[in-house]
Design a protein around this motif. Structure first.
Motif, PDB file in Angstrom:
ATOM      1  N   CYS A  62      67.003 -37.064 -38.708  1.00 17.04           N
ATOM      2  CA  CYS A  62      66.433 -35.721 -38.753  1.00 17.04           C
ATOM      3  C   CYS A  62      66.719 -35.006 -40.070  1.00 17.04           C
ATOM      4  O   CYS A  62      67.796 -35.133 -40.636  1.00 17.04           O
ATOM      5  CB  CYS A  62      66.990 -34.863 -37.615  1.00 17.04           C
ATOM      6  SG  CYS A  62      66.605 -35.466 -35.974  1.00 17.04           S
ATOM      7  N   THR A  63      65.753 -34.198 -40.508  1.00 12.64           N
ATOM      8  CA  THR A  63      65.982 -33.348 -41.671  1.00 12.64           C
ATOM      9  C   THR A  63      66.565 -32.003 -41.237  1.00 12.64           C
ATOM     10  O   THR A  63      67.233 -31.343 -42.016  1.00 12.64           O
ATOM     11  CB  THR A  63      64.683 -33.115 -42.467  1.00 12.64           C
ATOM     12  OG1 THR A  63      63.704 -32.599 -41.586  1.00 12.64           O
ATOM     13  CG2 THR A  63      64.206 -34.401 -43.106  1.00 12.64           C
ATOM     14  N   ALA A 117      65.181 -35.861 -49.438  1.00 13.99           N
ATOM     15  CA  ALA A 117      66.593 -35.884 -49.058  1.00 13.99           C
ATOM     16  C   ALA A 117      66.748 -35.730 -47.550  1.00 13.99           C
ATOM     17  O   ALA A 117      65.978 -35.033 -46.899  1.00 13.99           O
ATOM     18  CB  ALA A 117      67.333 -34.767 -49.771  1.00 13.99           C
ATOM     19  N   ARG A 118      67.743 -36.386 -47.017  1.00 10.33           N
ATOM     20  CA  ARG A 118      68.056 -36.304 -45.587  1.00 10.33           C
ATOM     21  C   ARG A 118      69.442 -35.723 -45.402  1.00 10.33           C
ATOM     22  O   ARG A 118      70.311 -35.875 -46.252  1.00 10.33           O
ATOM     23  CB  ARG A 118      68.034 -37.697 -44.942  1.00 10.33           C
ATOM     24  CG  ARG A 118      66.698 -38.349 -44.940  1.00 10.33           C
ATOM     25  CD  ARG A 118      65.927 -37.890 -43.756  1.00 10.33           C
ATOM     26  NE  ARG A 118      64.660 -38.595 -43.717  1.00 10.33           N
ATOM     27  CZ  ARG A 118      63.779 -38.417 -42.775  1.00 10.33           C
ATOM     28  NH1 ARG A 118      64.004 -37.588 -41.805  1.00 10.33           N
ATOM     29  NH2 ARG A 118      62.650 -39.065 -42.800  1.00 10.33           N
ATOM     30  N   PRO A 138      68.676 -31.357 -38.074  1.00 10.00           N
ATOM     31  CA  PRO A 138      69.235 -31.940 -36.860  1.00 10.00           C
ATOM     32  C   PRO A 138      69.691 -30.916 -35.826  1.00 10.00           C
ATOM     33  O   PRO A 138      70.516 -30.053 -36.128  1.00 10.00           O
ATOM     34  CB  PRO A 138      70.421 -32.752 -37.371  1.00 10.00           C
ATOM     35  CG  PRO A 138      70.825 -32.059 -38.623  1.00 10.00           C
ATOM     36  CD  PRO A 138      69.567 -31.524 -39.218  1.00 10.00           C
ATOM     37  N   PRO A 139      69.175 -31.012 -34.596  1.00 10.24           N
ATOM     38  CA  PRO A 139      69.601 -30.099 -33.544  1.00 10.24           C
ATOM     39  C   PRO A 139      71.042 -30.358 -33.123  1.00 10.24           C
ATOM     40  O   PRO A 139      71.732 -29.450 -32.665  1.00 10.24           O
ATOM     41  CB  PRO A 139      68.631 -30.386 -32.391  1.00 10.24           C
ATOM     42  CG  PRO A 139      68.174 -31.789 -32.628  1.00 10.24           C
ATOM     43  CD  PRO A 139      68.163 -31.951 -34.118  1.00 10.24           C
ATOM     44  N   CYS A 140      71.517 -31.563 -33.316  1.00 13.98           N
ATOM     45  CA  CYS A 140      72.879 -31.913 -32.911  1.00 13.98           C
ATOM     46  C   CYS A 140      73.923 -31.134 -33.718  1.00 13.98           C
ATOM     47  O   CYS A 140      74.953 -30.731 -33.183  1.00 13.98           O
ATOM     48  CB  CYS A 140      73.116 -33.404 -33.045  1.00 13.98           C
ATOM     49  SG  CYS A 140      72.689 -34.070 -34.660  1.00 13.98           S
ATOM     50  N   ALA A 141      73.667 -30.889 -34.999  1.00 11.32           N
ATOM     51  CA  ALA A 141      74.601 -30.159 -35.838  1.00 11.32           C
ATOM     52  C   ALA A 141      74.704 -28.692 -35.421  1.00 11.32           C
ATOM     53  O   ALA A 141      75.764 -28.083 -35.521  1.00 11.32           O
ATOM     54  CB  ALA A 141      74.205 -30.266 -37.292  1.00 11.32           C
ATOM     55  N   ALA A 142      73.609 -28.139 -34.939  1.00 12.21           N
ATOM     56  CA  ALA A 142      73.567 -26.726 -34.581  1.00 12.21           C
ATOM     57  C   ALA A 142      74.314 -26.402 -33.288  1.00 12.21           C
ATOM     58  O   ALA A 142      74.720 -25.260 -33.094  1.00 12.21           O
ATOM     59  CB  ALA A 142      72.121 -26.269 -34.453  1.00 12.21           C
ATOM     60  N   VAL A 143      74.520 -27.382 -32.410  1.00  7.76           N
ATOM     61  CA  VAL A 143      75.108 -27.089 -31.101  1.00  7.76           C
ATOM     62  C   VAL A 143      76.594 -27.396 -30.987  1.00  7.76           C
ATOM     63  O   VAL A 143      77.197 -27.108 -29.961  1.00  7.76           O
ATOM     64  CB  VAL A 143      74.361 -27.840 -29.965  1.00  7.76           C
ATOM     65  CG1 VAL A 143      72.906 -27.406 -29.913  1.00  7.76           C
ATOM     66  CG2 VAL A 143      74.492 -29.334 -30.120  1.00  7.76           C
TER      67      VAL A 143
END
Length: 71
Positions: free
Chosen positions: A58-59, A2-3, A61-66
């Motif tokens: 990404c599994t 899953a992604r 994702p750094p973008c979601a965290a920032v």
């Protein structure tokens, strides 16, 4: 496998581009290439909205965290 899927709340996105920067830094994306981008619709007009467009690779994702507004 899953992604992670992305759904950007256009009412919350503030067009800060932190997601774009985080993606470039984490994945060492070369200058001039973006896996992620923020698109503004009706720029400067009533009803203006910004939407973060994701590559969905990404599994974790750094973008979601920032995102400062958690859109």
């Amino acid at each position: 496998m899953a992604r992670m899927k992305f759904l950007c709340d256009a009412d919350r996105c503030i067009d800060c581009n932190a997601c774009v920067t985080a993606c470039k830094n984490e994945n060492e994306v070369p200058w001039g290439i973006n896996r992620r981008r923020v698109v503004t619709i009706n720029d400067g007009k009533p009803g203006e909205r910004s939407v973060s467009m994701a590559c969905m690779h990404c599994t974790d994702p750094p973008c979601a965290a920032v995102c400062p507004v958690n859109c």
